[in-house]
Structure formats: C-alpha cells, structure tokens
Scaffold this motif. Structure first.
Motif, mmCIF file in Angstrom:
data_model
loop_
_atom_site.group_PDB
_atom_site.id
_atom_site.type_symbol
_atom_site.label_atom_id
_atom_site.label_comp_id
_atom_site.label_asym_id
_atom_site.label_seq_id
_atom_site.Cartn_x
_atom_site.Cartn_y
_atom_site.Cartn_z
ATOM 1 N N ILE A 167 31.771 26.342 53.975
ATOM 2 C CA ILE A 167 31.281 25.159 54.689
ATOM 3 C C ILE A 167 30.300 24.345 53.848
ATOM 4 C CG2 ILE A 167 29.871 24.403 56.657
ATOM 5 C CD1 ILE A 167 31.272 26.630 58.289
ATOM 6 N N LEU A 168 29.333 24.994 53.225
ATOM 7 C CA LEU A 168 28.342 24.284 52.419
ATOM 8 C C LEU A 168 28.999 23.583 51.226
ATOM 9 C CD1 LEU A 168 25.385 23.549 52.044
ATOM 10 C CD2 LEU A 168 25.076 25.684 50.789
ATOM 11 N N ALA A 169 29.941 24.264 50.583
ATOM 12 C CA ALA A 169 30.639 23.669 49.436
ATOM 13 C C ALA A 169 31.421 22.429 49.867
ATOM 14 C CB ALA A 169 31.580 24.697 48.794
ATOM 15 N N LYS A 170 32.129 22.526 50.969
ATOM 16 C CA LYS A 170 32.898 21.378 51.470
ATOM 17 C C LYS A 170 31.976 20.215 51.807
ATOM 18 C CE LYS A 170 36.767 24.049 53.248
ATOM 19 N NZ LYS A 170 37.472 24.539 54.444
ATOM 20 N N GLY A 171 30.798 20.541 52.341
ATOM 21 C CA GLY A 171 29.826 19.504 52.665
ATOM 22 C C GLY A 171 29.320 18.767 51.436
ATOM 23 N N LYS A 172 29.422 19.402 50.269
ATOM 24 C CA LYS A 172 29.009 18.772 49.013
ATOM 25 C C LYS A 172 30.202 18.152 48.288
ATOM 26 C CE LYS A 172 24.934 21.521 48.429
ATOM 27 N NZ LYS A 172 23.883 21.786 47.497
ATOM 28 N N GLY A 173 31.332 18.069 48.983
ATOM 29 C CA GLY A 173 32.510 17.427 48.403
ATOM 30 C C GLY A 173 33.282 18.298 47.423
ATOM 31 N N ILE A 174 33.044 19.586 47.437
ATOM 32 C CA ILE A 174 33.733 20.494 46.520
ATOM 33 C C ILE A 174 35.032 20.953 47.167
ATOM 34 C CG2 ILE A 174 33.609 22.736 45.356
ATOM 35 C CD1 ILE A 174 30.509 22.339 45.388
ATOM 36 N N LYS A 175 36.116 20.817 46.431
ATOM 37 C CA LYS A 175 37.406 21.305 46.906
ATOM 38 C C LYS A 175 37.366 22.832 46.891
ATOM 39 C CE LYS A 175 42.350 21.214 46.003
ATOM 40 N NZ LYS A 175 43.410 20.822 45.075
ATOM 41 N N THR A 176 37.724 23.441 48.023
ATOM 42 C CA THR A 176 37.679 24.898 48.124
ATOM 43 C C THR A 176 39.018 25.454 48.572
ATOM 44 O OG1 THR A 176 36.950 24.914 50.428
ATOM 45 C CG2 THR A 176 35.224 24.890 48.736
ATOM 46 N N ARG A 177 39.203 26.715 48.280
ATOM 47 C CA ARG A 177 40.317 27.491 48.814
ATOM 48 C C ARG A 177 39.827 28.910 48.962
ATOM 49 N NH1 ARG A 177 45.155 27.561 44.699
ATOM 50 N NH2 ARG A 177 44.486 25.457 44.297
ATOM 51 N N THR A 178 40.503 29.674 49.789
ATOM 52 C CA THR A 178 40.136 31.069 49.993
ATOM 53 C C THR A 178 41.350 31.948 49.745
ATOM 54 O OG1 THR A 178 40.640 31.006 52.357
ATOM 55 C CG2 THR A 178 38.368 30.517 51.710
ATOM 56 N N HIS A 179 41.074 33.198 49.421
ATOM 57 C CA HIS A 179 42.165 34.165 49.251
ATOM 58 C C HIS A 179 41.643 35.562 49.561
ATOM 59 C CE1 HIS A 179 45.949 35.761 47.819
ATOM 60 N NE2 HIS A 179 45.256 36.685 47.173
ATOM 61 N N VAL A 180 42.396 36.278 50.394
ATOM 62 C CA VAL A 180 42.088 37.667 50.718
ATOM 63 C C VAL A 180 43.230 38.525 50.202
ATOM 64 C CG1 VAL A 180 41.700 39.352 52.561
ATOM 65 C CG2 VAL A 180 40.774 37.031 52.784
ATOM 66 N N ALA A 181 42.889 39.573 49.478
ATOM 67 C CA ALA A 181 43.882 40.523 48.967
ATOM 68 C C ALA A 181 43.576 41.896 49.552
ATOM 69 C CB ALA A 181 43.832 40.581 47.445
ATOM 70 N N ILE A 182 44.579 42.760 49.539
ATOM 71 C CA ILE A 182 44.385 44.156 49.926
ATOM 72 C C ILE A 182 44.817 44.997 48.743
ATOM 73 C CG2 ILE A 182 45.071 46.013 51.485
ATOM 74 C CD1 ILE A 182 45.715 43.894 53.580
ATOM 75 N N GLY A 183 43.887 45.764 48.202
ATOM 76 C CA GLY A 183 44.239 46.591 47.056
ATOM 77 C C GLY A 183 43.035 47.042 46.273
ATOM 78 N N LYS A 184 43.135 46.877 44.961
ATOM 79 C CA LYS A 184 42.061 47.279 44.055
ATOM 80 C C LYS A 184 41.310 46.028 43.619
ATOM 81 C CE LYS A 184 44.550 51.301 42.417
ATOM 82 N NZ LYS A 184 45.134 51.981 41.261
ATOM 83 N N PRO A 185 40.022 45.913 43.986
ATOM 84 C CA PRO A 185 39.290 44.665 43.753
ATOM 85 C C PRO A 185 39.338 44.138 42.321
ATOM 86 C CG PRO A 185 38.044 46.083 45.196
ATOM 87 C CD PRO A 185 39.216 46.891 44.716
ATOM 88 N N GLY A 186 39.017 44.946 41.343
ATOM 89 C CA GLY A 186 39.000 44.458 39.959
ATOM 90 C C GLY A 186 40.344 43.903 39.527
ATOM 91 N N GLU A 187 41.386 44.670 39.754
ATOM 92 C CA GLU A 187 42.730 44.241 39.359
ATOM 93 C C GLU A 187 43.159 42.984 40.107
ATOM 94 O OE1 GLU A 187 45.468 47.528 39.713
ATOM 95 O OE2 GLU A 187 44.081 48.869 38.671
ATOM 96 N N ASP A 188 42.852 42.929 41.411
ATOM 97 C CA ASP A 188 43.266 41.775 42.208
ATOM 98 C C ASP A 188 42.499 40.508 41.849
ATOM 99 O OD1 ASP A 188 45.226 43.252 43.490
ATOM 100 O OD2 ASP A 188 43.946 43.775 45.179
ATOM 101 N N ILE A 189 41.232 40.648 41.484
ATOM 102 C CA ILE A 189 40.449 39.486 41.041
ATOM 103 C C ILE A 189 41.064 38.911 39.759
ATOM 104 C CG2 ILE A 189 38.221 38.726 40.078
ATOM 105 C CD1 ILE A 189 36.942 40.936 41.934
ATOM 106 N N VAL A 190 41.351 39.778 38.801
ATOM 107 C CA VAL A 190 41.932 39.343 37.525
ATOM 108 C C VAL A 190 43.293 38.674 37.754
ATOM 109 C CG1 VAL A 190 42.865 40.156 35.318
ATOM 110 C CG2 VAL A 190 40.653 40.995 36.121
ATOM 111 N N GLU A 191 44.105 39.275 38.603
ATOM 112 C CA GLU A 191 45.436 38.716 38.878
ATOM 113 C C GLU A 191 45.335 37.350 39.560
ATOM 114 O OE1 GLU A 191 49.516 39.685 41.390
ATOM 115 O OE2 GLU A 191 48.031 41.275 41.124
ATOM 116 N N PHE A 192 44.473 37.245 40.574
ATOM 117 C CA PHE A 192 44.311 35.975 41.283
ATOM 118 C C PHE A 192 43.807 34.883 40.345
ATOM 119 C CE2 PHE A 192 41.544 33.082 43.769
ATOM 120 C CZ PHE A 192 42.529 32.468 44.535
ATOM 121 N N ALA A 193 42.784 35.202 39.556
ATOM 122 C CA ALA A 193 42.225 34.212 38.622
ATOM 123 C C ALA A 193 43.274 33.772 37.611
ATOM 124 C CB ALA A 193 41.004 34.786 37.910
#
Length: 161
Positions: free
Chosen positions: A87-113
């Motif tokens: 909400i705060l980011a959108k209020g500052k005009g920043i384009k945002t997106r969200t993503h939720v994964a189920i699995g291993k955090p480190g591996e999923d962060i690297v894959e998503f990025a």
C-alpha cells in the motif's frame, strides 16, 4: 547502477516494516518496479499429521485434499498480507507486484528473481545466529551464493513479542 526490477523477500518472522521501508525508499529513488515475495515452507509429513490426523485415520486422497486446502488458505492469507505491505509503495507511485511460493525459500527467491529479470534482491538479515543458520538453513546464504543479480542484505531486528 540503476535498478529497474527489485525483489524484496519478506518473512513473517522478520521485521518486515524496516525491510519494506528500505525497499520502497530504494525503488522510489531508482524509479524501479518492486516485487514483494514470500515463500511458505512446504510442511513436513510429521507437521501435517499433527494438524490433520494420522494416515490411519484417512485415506490418501483425503490427506492430499486437506493438504491442498490448507496450502490454498495459506497462500490466500499470504497474498493479502503482501498486498497490505504494498500500500505505501503504491501510494508513492511505485509499480508493485506480489508473489507467494510454496517450497524452499532460498531456491524460490532465486528462481523468481531470475524469471522476473530482477536487477536486485533485498533480503532481511536478523541476529538468529550461526548455529540456528546451520541447523535451519539460511535462505539469505543460499540467495547470496546462487542469485544472478545484486543482493542487498538489510539488518532487521525481529519484532518483540
């Protein structure tokens, strides 16, 4: 260096407000898109048995259905939480997106990025400790060693009780 796509990986156990504030500040300065990421850990069989009964009490399809229902509910809850963080980011005009994964955090962060083509990953770093990192694993350690973009570790303090 100008960043165009920033991934911030948040964890409900971290002080997400500090991490989000830093991420929003940087995204605003850089004119970057901000992707807010959270990974739900896949529950172990033992954890699932504790929550929904033993294998002897239900057939495999019932167990599978309950696990899927539980995962879906957790994803919906996490998505709502991430939207609130944006909400705060959108209020500052920043384009945002969200993503939720189920699995291993480190591996999923690297894959998503990597899939997003991120220029930067921002992670929180708490004082959990070396022993805890060895026993539990460290998502930030994995990301630092495997990501194909820059990493920013923000020191956060876990919120008190």
């Amino acid at each position: 260096m100008a960043y165009k796509k920033i991934v911030v990986a948040v964890d409900a156990n971290d002080a997400s407000s500090t991490l989000m504030e830093k991420s929003i500040e940087l995204a605003a300065t850089e004119g970057a898109e901000l992707a807010v990421f959270h990974c739900l850990r896949q529950s172990t069989v033992a954890e699932l048995e504790d929550r929904i009964g033993t294998f002897a009490e239900m057939d495999q399809s019932s167990f599978h259905r309950k696990r899927l229902d539980r995962n879906h509910a957790e994803v919906v809850h996490a998505e709502a939480w991430l939207q609130g963080l944006c909400i705060l980011a959108k209020g500052k005009g920043i384009k945002t997106r969200t993503h939720v994964a189920i699995g291993k955090p480190g591996e999923d962060i690297v894959e998503f990025a990597g899939d997003l083509g991120a220029d930067l990953i921002i992670l929180g770093r708490t004082n959990r400790g070396t022993i805890a990192d060895l026993l539990l694993g460290s998502a930030s350690n994995y990301v630092v060693h495997h990501a194909q973009c820059s990493i920013l570790l923000v020191h956060t303090h876990p919120s008190s009780g």
